[in-house]
Design an enzyme around this catalytic site. Structure first.
Site, PDB file in Angstrom:
ATOM      1  N   SER A 238       0.842  -1.192   0.000  1.00 26.04           N
ATOM      2  CA  SER A 238       0.000   0.000   0.000  1.00 26.04           C
ATOM      3  C   SER A 238       0.880   1.247   0.000  1.00 26.04           C
ATOM      4  O   SER A 238       1.698   1.432  -0.896  1.00 26.04           O
ATOM      5  CB  SER A 238      -0.941  -0.049   1.210  1.00 26.04           C
ATOM      6  OG  SER A 238      -1.930   0.942   1.147  1.00 26.04           O
ATOM      7  N   HIS A 381      -7.469  -5.915   0.234  1.00 25.61           N
ATOM      8  CA  HIS A 381      -6.251  -5.125   0.374  1.00 25.61           C
ATOM      9  C   HIS A 381      -5.471  -5.597   1.596  1.00 25.61           C
ATOM     10  O   HIS A 381      -5.862  -5.359   2.736  1.00 25.61           O
ATOM     11  CB  HIS A 381      -6.647  -3.654   0.513  1.00 25.61           C
ATOM     12  CG  HIS A 381      -5.500  -2.701   0.548  1.00 25.61           C
ATOM     13  ND1 HIS A 381      -4.728  -2.420  -0.560  1.00 25.61           N
ATOM     14  CD2 HIS A 381      -4.985  -1.950   1.547  1.00 25.61           C
ATOM     15  CE1 HIS A 381      -3.811  -1.528  -0.255  1.00 25.61           C
ATOM     16  NE2 HIS A 381      -3.931  -1.234   1.033  1.00 25.61           N
TER      17      HIS A 381
END
Length: 408
Positions: A238, A381
């Site tokens: 990320s 995610h």
């Protein structure tokens, strides 16, 4: 959809997949592939003066440096490399959750400049089986390292898999470099070591500071006999993946750069405006990028670059990009396209016979092609054991090939 370079003398890459969005998202963000703008992208092979870059010499002496300068000025900020002194204080920790198969050492990296010192804890887990020096993977972590180490069920930092596959697993917490907080981000090196950067519109900010921290870890790896620093990977997930790309582009000591679901400001093409946008990321995280980057809020077409050029600047070293199917916010297709477009530099200047597919399939898959790797997995995610498995497979191949070259 047709992607054109500007100027468009290179091949056009035809892409024709439409994402079926199965996530509920805010209406102002686009998850409809049919609404992605026609992409006219800046050309890696044309300099800012309009000159065609035809050789590896022109790429390395002209085009790559000007790309990195543009990214520094308009997006990530300067990356100062000067300091007065660096020290390493080591502590062997005998009792830890991985003692059955790994040795644990805590290294306090002390960096001094202009009479002030910043200390960065670096955690290293090395295999108990096998003889060093070992290859190393470093995770830039925006999650609490103490939690990741003590929770054996959390595979975000998969110490067991990494070490049992013969790698040193290294990690540092960005808290000790630049806290991941809009009110405290300057508490680390931006106050103690490089306060002048805060006064510059193109000065270093949070993500640049994290890249700087990874570079200081590499300083340690270079002088540690247990580690083969020539077989090294900088890893980020990320926001950490954004910093990893910036680190890998600027520091040629890293053999592989691994960016996991880094999205906007990382691997994804900004001009696609799919999922998170430049304006959204600058608004939510104003401390990650330069003040200059605000100019491109809602104005991505004016960017003098796009993220495929950042990946291309890492050539000929290894790059691995990973995506997740339920993470449309990070634009998996845009991440893949960046890698695919960057592969042209690997092919033209470094004779890499990359064969990344032309068409992007929105289903779990992986593809390792020369110095480039990609996978799309099911799920949300996160950085998972599956991600580590596929990346380490890629690293095994890269470092194995490196060893073969060294033995000739």
């Amino acid at each position: 959809m047709t992607i054109l370079f500007k100027p468009s003398y290179l091949l056009m890459i035809l892409i024709g997949i439409i994402f079926s969005s199965n996530l509920i998202a805010q209406e102002q963000f686009n998850y409809d592939e049919s609404k992605v703008p026609a992409l006219v992208l800046p050309d890696p092979f044309v300099s800012t003066k309009g000159e065609i870059i035809n050789s590896i010499e022109e790429w390395e002496s002209t085009r790559r440096p000007e790309l990195l300068q543009a990214f520094a000025d308009e997006m990530y900020g300067q990356l100062p490399k000067d300091f007065d002194k660096i020290t390493f204080q080591e502590e062997v920790i005998a009792s830890h959750p991985y003692a059955g198969f790994s040795s644990y050492k805590l290294v306090q990296i002390g960096v001094s400049r202009n009479g002030k010192t910043q200390t960065i804890p670096l955690h290293l887990f090395s295999p108990k089986v096998g003889r060093g020096p070992f290859p190393v993977v470093l995770l830039i972590s925006h999650r609490k390292v103490e939690h990741l180490i003590n929770d054996k069920e959390d595979k975000f930092f998969d110490i067991q898999q990494i070490t049992q596959r013969g790698y040193v697993a290294a990690i540092f917490d960005v808290e000790y470099v630049s806290p991941d907080d809009k009110d405290r981000f300057s508490d680390g090196i931006l106050t103690s070591l490089y306060p002048e950067q805060m006064q510059l519109p193109n000065g270093m900010r949070g993500l640049g500071a994290w890249a700087w921290g990874a570079m200081r870890a590499m300083d340690y790896f270079e002088q540690e006999p247990l580690i083969d620093h020539t077989k090294s990977a900088v890893v980020g997930h990320s926001r950490g993946g954004k910093a990893a790309l910036w680190c890998g582009a600027n520091d040629i000591r890293w053999a592989i750069t691994y960016s996991n679901e880094s999205g906007c400001g990382g691997a994804a093409l900004s001009r696609r405006k799919f999922g998170e946008t430049v304006e959204r990321i600058n608004t939510a995280f104003p401390y990650w990028f330069t003040d200059n980057f605000d100019f491109f809020n809602g104005n991505e077409e004016k960017l003098p670059f796009d993220q495929h050029q950042l990946i291309a600047s890492i050539a000929p070293r290894g790059v691995y990009i990973a995506s997740a199917m339920e993470d449309l916010w990070a634009d998996p297709k845009g991440e893949y396209l960046s890698l695919k477009l960057a592969s042209q530099v690997y092919q033209q200047f470094y004779d890499e016979k990359t064969d990344l597919p032309e068409d992007y399939v929105f289903a779990p898959h992986f593809h390792h092609s020369g110095s480039l790797g990609y996978h799309l997995r099911a799920g949300q995610h996160n950085l998972t054991g599956e991600d580590w498995e596929k990346f380490l497979d890629f690293a095994d191949n890269q470092f194995g090939n490196l060893s073969k070259k060294e033995s000739r």
